[in-house]
Design an enzyme around this catalytic site. Structure first.
Site, PDB file in Angstrom:
ATOM      1  N   ASP A   1       1.084  -1.307  -0.102  1.00  0.00           N
ATOM      2  CA  ASP A   1       0.147   0.026  -0.078  1.00  0.00           C
ATOM      3  C   ASP A   1       0.866   1.129   0.039  1.00  0.00           C
ATOM      4  O   ASP A   1       1.942   1.303   0.173  1.00  0.00           O
ATOM      5  CB  ASP A   1      -0.999  -0.055   1.026  1.00  0.00           C
ATOM      6  CG  ASP A   1      -0.329  -0.400   2.514  1.00  0.00           C
ATOM      7  OD1 ASP A   1       0.779  -0.340   2.436  1.00  0.00           O
ATOM      8  OD2 ASP A   1      -1.220  -0.811   3.384  1.00  0.00           O
TER       9      ASP A   1
ATOM     10  N   ASN B   1      -7.327  -2.602  14.451  1.00  0.00           N
ATOM     11  CA  ASN B   1      -8.814  -2.926  14.151  1.00  0.00           C
ATOM     12  C   ASN B   1      -9.003  -3.928  13.167  1.00  0.00           C
ATOM     13  O   ASN B   1     -10.192  -4.260  12.716  1.00  0.00           O
ATOM     14  CB  ASN B   1      -9.394  -1.622  13.482  1.00  0.00           C
ATOM     15  CG  ASN B   1      -8.713  -1.060  12.077  1.00  0.00           C
ATOM     16  OD1 ASN B   1      -7.825  -1.866  11.554  1.00  0.00           O
ATOM     17  ND2 ASN B   1      -9.195  -0.048  11.537  1.00  0.00           N
TER      18      ASN B   1
ATOM     19  N   HIS C   1      -7.355  -4.426  10.398  1.00  0.00           N
ATOM     20  CA  HIS C   1      -7.095  -4.320   8.848  1.00  0.00           C
ATOM     21  C   HIS C   1      -5.710  -4.998   8.353  1.00  0.00           C
ATOM     22  O   HIS C   1      -5.104  -5.233   9.116  1.00  0.00           O
ATOM     23  CB  HIS C   1      -7.034  -2.626   8.350  1.00  0.00           C
ATOM     24  CG  HIS C   1      -5.756  -1.940   8.803  1.00  0.00           C
ATOM     25  ND1 HIS C   1      -5.929  -0.830   9.370  1.00  0.00           N
ATOM     26  CD2 HIS C   1      -4.635  -2.344   8.810  1.00  0.00           C
ATOM     27  CE1 HIS C   1      -4.579  -0.437   9.713  1.00  0.00           C
ATOM     28  NE2 HIS C   1      -3.560  -1.265   9.349  1.00  0.00           N
TER      29      HIS C   1
ATOM     30  N   GLU D   1      -9.881  -1.764   5.394  1.00  0.00           N
ATOM     31  CA  GLU D   1     -10.318  -1.362   6.484  1.00  0.00           C
ATOM     32  C   GLU D   1     -11.389  -2.078   6.795  1.00  0.00           C
ATOM     33  O   GLU D   1     -12.283  -2.358   6.030  1.00  0.00           O
ATOM     34  CB  GLU D   1     -10.458   0.223   6.671  1.00  0.00           C
ATOM     35  CG  GLU D   1      -9.426   1.215   6.458  1.00  0.00           C
ATOM     36  CD  GLU D   1      -8.685   1.253   7.692  1.00  0.00           C
ATOM     37  OE1 GLU D   1      -8.958   0.489   8.872  1.00  0.00           O
ATOM     38  OE2 GLU D   1      -7.736   2.132   7.700  1.00  0.00           O
TER      39      GLU D   1
END
Ligand code: F6R
Length: 268
Positions: free
Chosen positions: A67, A136, A138, A143
């Protein structure tokens, strides 16, 4: 999932680096998928050491990073490209043309995502994909959401993710871009082998949900349960909520789905 638990983050880093070095030595040409973040930096440092010691060569490897921030040129001090140069690329013999990155400053970001998918396919796909995991759940910048995008795509970053990346932007979360480009979960799941690294108590809950929870778009990492060859390298703190409670041991254990807890949601 094969779960390998180690006492400390340092021991995890050494084991992951050894795993990558083994992959580099096993075939003449290896395509690696790479993450940024705090978690892999120890493994990257060890890979640089292994290279200096003549144990690991990247001369015939190719890399694709997961990314990049949108609107950030490769030379920007906060870019993931700059991060990789500092932590890995500058200390190994990976030829520059073998390094593949999403260009966050591309004029047409959707076309840039398509270019990246095509480049991965042209390289013959990813042999070994290294991953970290966000608090979280991801993976890359996939996400938690109502739906996930399979292919490389533009993504709006969760506020927790922007805060997690503030260090790259002088400690100021407000300077972290709101958008990024990321391989999709489908792109990641096409890798032949996957190694996920998680260390620290902060990751214990998402590791537990990834291994034993239901497969849910609200915890993108849970999709790794669908892949046949996932190895999880964790320290005792990150493994503390798994059955067995983080007892160190290199014997692979297998996780199974089926928890009835609600999916982990993004933190406040
Ligand atoms: C970054 C990436 C992210 C990180 C995750 C964990 O390329 O893929 O998914 O792996 O945000 O970051 P750290 O390791 O800093 O906890």
């Amino acid at each position: 999932m094969d779960i390998r638990t180690f006492d400390t983050p340092e021991a995890v880093s050494l084991a992951v680096a050894a795993r990558v070095a083994e992959a580099l030595g096993a075939r003449s040409r290896v395509v690696l998928g790479l993450p940024t973040g705090r978690t892999p930096t120890g493994a990257y440092a060890e890979l640089r050491r292994l290279h200096r010691a003549g144990v690991a060569s990247f001369a015939r490897a190719m890399t694709f990073n997961l990314d990049e921030f949108a609107g950030v040129p490769p030379s920007h001090p906060g870019s993931f490209r700059t991060f990789m140069e500092a932590h890995l690329f500058s200390g190994i013999d990976l030829p520059a043309p073998h390094i593949h990155f999403l260009d966050g400053a591309a004029g047409d970001l959707d076309a840039e995502c398509e270019r990246y998918e095509a480049a991965i396919a042209a390289a013959g796909g990813i042999d070994l994909q290294l991953l970290g995991i966000g608090s979280n759940g991801h993976i890359g910048f996939n996400e938690p959401a109502e739906a996930l995008v399979a292919r490389t795509h533009r993504v709006r970053l969760a506020e927790s993710t922007r805060r997690d990346n503030a260090a790259l932007f002088g400690g100021d979360a407000s300077r972290v871009p709101h958008e990024a480009l990321s391989m999709g979960m489908g792109t990641i799941l096409k890798a032949a082998e996957i190694v996920l690294i998680a260390t620290g108590a902060r990751k214990a809950r998402c590791v537990e949900r990834m291994v034993n929870g239901p497969v849910s778009t609200q915890l993108p990492a849970s999709f790794l349960q669908l892949h046949r060859r996932v190895e999880l390298f964790v320290d005792a703190a990150a493994a503390s909520r798994l059955p067995g409670g983080g007892a160190a041991g290199e014997e692979p254990r297998s996780g199974s789905g089926g928890s009835k807890d609600p999916p982990l949601r993004d933190g406040p």
